[in-house]
Design an enzyme around this catalytic site. Structure first.
Site, PDB file in Angstrom:
ATOM      1  CG  ASN A   1      -1.729   1.237   1.394  1.00  0.00           C
ATOM      2  OD1 ASN A   1      -1.858   2.014   0.446  1.00  0.00           O
ATOM      3  ND2 ASN A   1      -2.287   1.437   2.580  1.00  0.00           N
ATOM      4  CD1 TRP A   2       3.558   0.986  -2.926  1.00  0.00           C
ATOM      5  CD2 TRP A   2       3.654   2.258  -4.774  1.00  0.00           C
ATOM      6  NE1 TRP A   2       4.317   0.321  -3.856  1.00  0.00           N
ATOM      7  CE2 TRP A   2       4.386   1.075  -4.998  1.00  0.00           C
ATOM      8  CE3 TRP A   2       3.560   3.201  -5.803  1.00  0.00           C
ATOM      9  CZ2 TRP A   2       5.033   0.811  -6.201  1.00  0.00           C
ATOM     10  CZ3 TRP A   2       4.209   2.946  -7.013  1.00  0.00           C
ATOM     11  CH2 TRP A   2       4.935   1.756  -7.202  1.00  0.00           C
ATOM     12  CE  LYS A   3      -0.156   3.410   4.661  1.00  0.00           C
ATOM     13  NZ  LYS A   3      -0.157   3.547   6.097  1.00  0.00           N
TER      14      LYS A   3
ATOM     15  CB  SER B   1       4.978  -1.500  12.132  1.00  0.00           C
ATOM     16  OG  SER B   1       4.636  -0.142  12.302  1.00  0.00           O
TER      17      SER B   1
ATOM     18  CD  GLU C   1      -3.598  -2.128   7.329  1.00  0.00           C
ATOM     19  OE1 GLU C   1      -2.527  -2.418   6.791  1.00  0.00           O
ATOM     20  OE2 GLU C   1      -4.202  -1.060   7.113  1.00  0.00           O
TER      21      GLU C   1
ATOM     22  N   GLY D   1       2.727  -1.137   4.291  1.00  0.00           N
ATOM     23  CA  GLY D   1       2.787   0.286   3.940  1.00  0.00           C
ATOM     24  C   GLY D   1       4.225   0.701   3.698  1.00  0.00           C
ATOM     25  N   GLY D   2       4.834   1.306   4.705  1.00  0.00           N
ATOM     26  CA  GLY D   2       6.185   1.863   4.589  1.00  0.00           C
ATOM     27  C   GLY D   2       7.187   0.942   3.911  1.00  0.00           C
TER      28      GLY D   2
ATOM     29  CG  HIS E   1      -5.924   2.295   5.122  1.00  0.00           C
ATOM     30  ND1 HIS E   1      -5.477   3.230   6.015  1.00  0.00           N
ATOM     31  CD2 HIS E   1      -4.919   1.392   4.984  1.00  0.00           C
ATOM     32  CE1 HIS E   1      -4.244   2.917   6.392  1.00  0.00           C
ATOM     33  NE2 HIS E   1      -3.884   1.797   5.778  1.00  0.00           N
TER      34      HIS E   1
ATOM     35  CD  GLU F   1      -2.914   5.819   6.577  1.00  0.00           C
ATOM     36  OE1 GLU F   1      -2.854   5.817   5.346  1.00  0.00           O
ATOM     37  OE2 GLU F   1      -2.034   5.293   7.309  1.00  0.00           O
TER      38      GLU F   1
ATOM     39  N   GLY G   1       2.367   2.482  10.787  1.00  0.00           N
ATOM     40  CA  GLY G   1       3.373   3.524  10.609  1.00  0.00           C
ATOM     41  C   GLY G   1       4.071   3.941  11.897  1.00  0.00           C
TER      42      GLY G   1
HETATM   43  P1  PGA Z   1       2.664   0.431   7.632  1.00  0.00           P
HETATM   44  O1  PGA Z   1       1.214   0.666   6.984  1.00  0.00           O
HETATM   45  O2  PGA Z   1       3.166  -0.881   7.114  1.00  0.00           O
HETATM   46  O3  PGA Z   1       3.472   1.595   7.178  1.00  0.00           O
HETATM   47  O4  PGA Z   1       2.474   0.412   9.120  1.00  0.00           O
HETATM   48  C1  PGA Z   1       0.328  -0.388   6.768  1.00  0.00           C
HETATM   49  C2  PGA Z   1      -0.953   0.139   6.188  1.00  0.00           C
HETATM   50  O5  PGA Z   1      -1.422   1.210   6.611  1.00  0.00           O
HETATM   51  O6  PGA Z   1      -1.543  -0.480   5.290  1.00  0.00           O
END
Ligand code: PGA
Length: 254
Positions: free
Chosen positions: A11-13, A217, A171, A238-239, A99, A101, A177
């Site tokens: 997930n590149w966001k 994470s 999640e 994500g990251g 998600h 966010e 993050g």
């Molecule tokens: P993260 O994000 O791996 O950076 O914690 C995961 C996500 O929000 O899908």
């Protein structure tokens, strides 16, 4: 019995400009040219990368491209938005919905999410549906009730046929993050609980064929232990999906 598919989803966001994103897609593909049935790699890119990412990965059956959101409506006067049909027309196969966010920064509640799920399924997109509790709920040991409610309001209202196009991503918000991962035991317990909810609502075989991913994470150091848990069928990353070496190390954890 249909086994759940193992999945590594990135997930590149809101990261990577056009050329950076295309370079990353090319690296991920170059690292994964050999066909495998053991897992599927799904890369959820920003809209600007969607079409080219699909074209670049076309010949690889184990690599799919997804979007990170779709709109609640089919078309119309919604300046700046993208519909599920538009995403599908680029050749993408997946879309992330729910998600944390989006729930937080765009006030997406169950009513909104259900409309998005409907749009996605109507347009042959598979849904990576995210759920997860905030820290307060975890500290009060109320995470199971919280997750149950998130699912009862949305995915658990689908029929069995629709459910075949759903992947769940657990999640915990406090792990996204933050560098703070759920322990493999915490994640496994929650995944097992989620599977039980599906077994109760549908049946065991339906529950057992559902892919449930862990996100928050996830990195090359903890992926192996997380993915070796019985009810964890992969991760939403994500990251660590923004660096091809890290993402590759996570893929190799299977
Ligand atoms: P993260 O994000 O791996 O950076 O914690 C995961 C996500 O929000 O899908």
């Amino acid at each position: 019995m249909h086994l759940p598919k193992n999945i590594i989803a990135g997930n590149w966001k809101m990261n990577k400009n056009y050329s950076e994103g295309i370079a990353l897609i090319k690296e991920i593909i170059a690292n994964n040219t050999s066909e495998t049935e053991e897992y599927e790699i799904i890369i959820n890119v920003p809209f600007i990368h969607l079409k080219e990412a699909v074209d670049l990965s076309k010949e690889y059956k184990h690599i799919a491209i997804g979007a990170q959101d779709c709109h609640t409506e089919s078309s119309g006067a919604f300046t700046g938005n993208i519909s599920a049909e538009m995403i599908q027309s680029c050749g993408a196969k997946y879309v992330i919905i729910g998600h944390s966010e989006r729930r937080m920064y765009h006030q997406e509640d169950a009513t909104v999410l259900n409309k998005k799920i409907k749009q996605a399924l109507k347009n042959q997109l598979k849904v990576i549906f995210c759920i997860g509790e905030p820290l307060e709920e975890r500290e009060a040991d109320k995470q199971n009730a919280y997750i149950q409610k998130q699912l009862e309001e949305t995915i658990l209202q689908l029929n069995k046929e629709e459910l075949k196009n759903i992947i769940i991503a657990y999640e915990p918000i406090w792990a996204i993050g933050t560098g703070k991962t759920a322990s493999s035991m915490q994640a496994q317990n929650m995944h097992a609980f989620i599977r039980t909810l599906f077994a109760e609502k549908y049946d065991t075989s339906t529950a057992n064929s559902l892919s449930i991913l862990y996100g928050g994470s996830c990195n090359p150091n903890n992926a192996k232990e997380l993915f070796s848990q019985e009810d964890i069928n992969g991760g939403l990353i994500g990251g660590a999906s923004l660096k091809s070496d890290d993402f590759q190390a996570i893929i190799k954890s299977f």
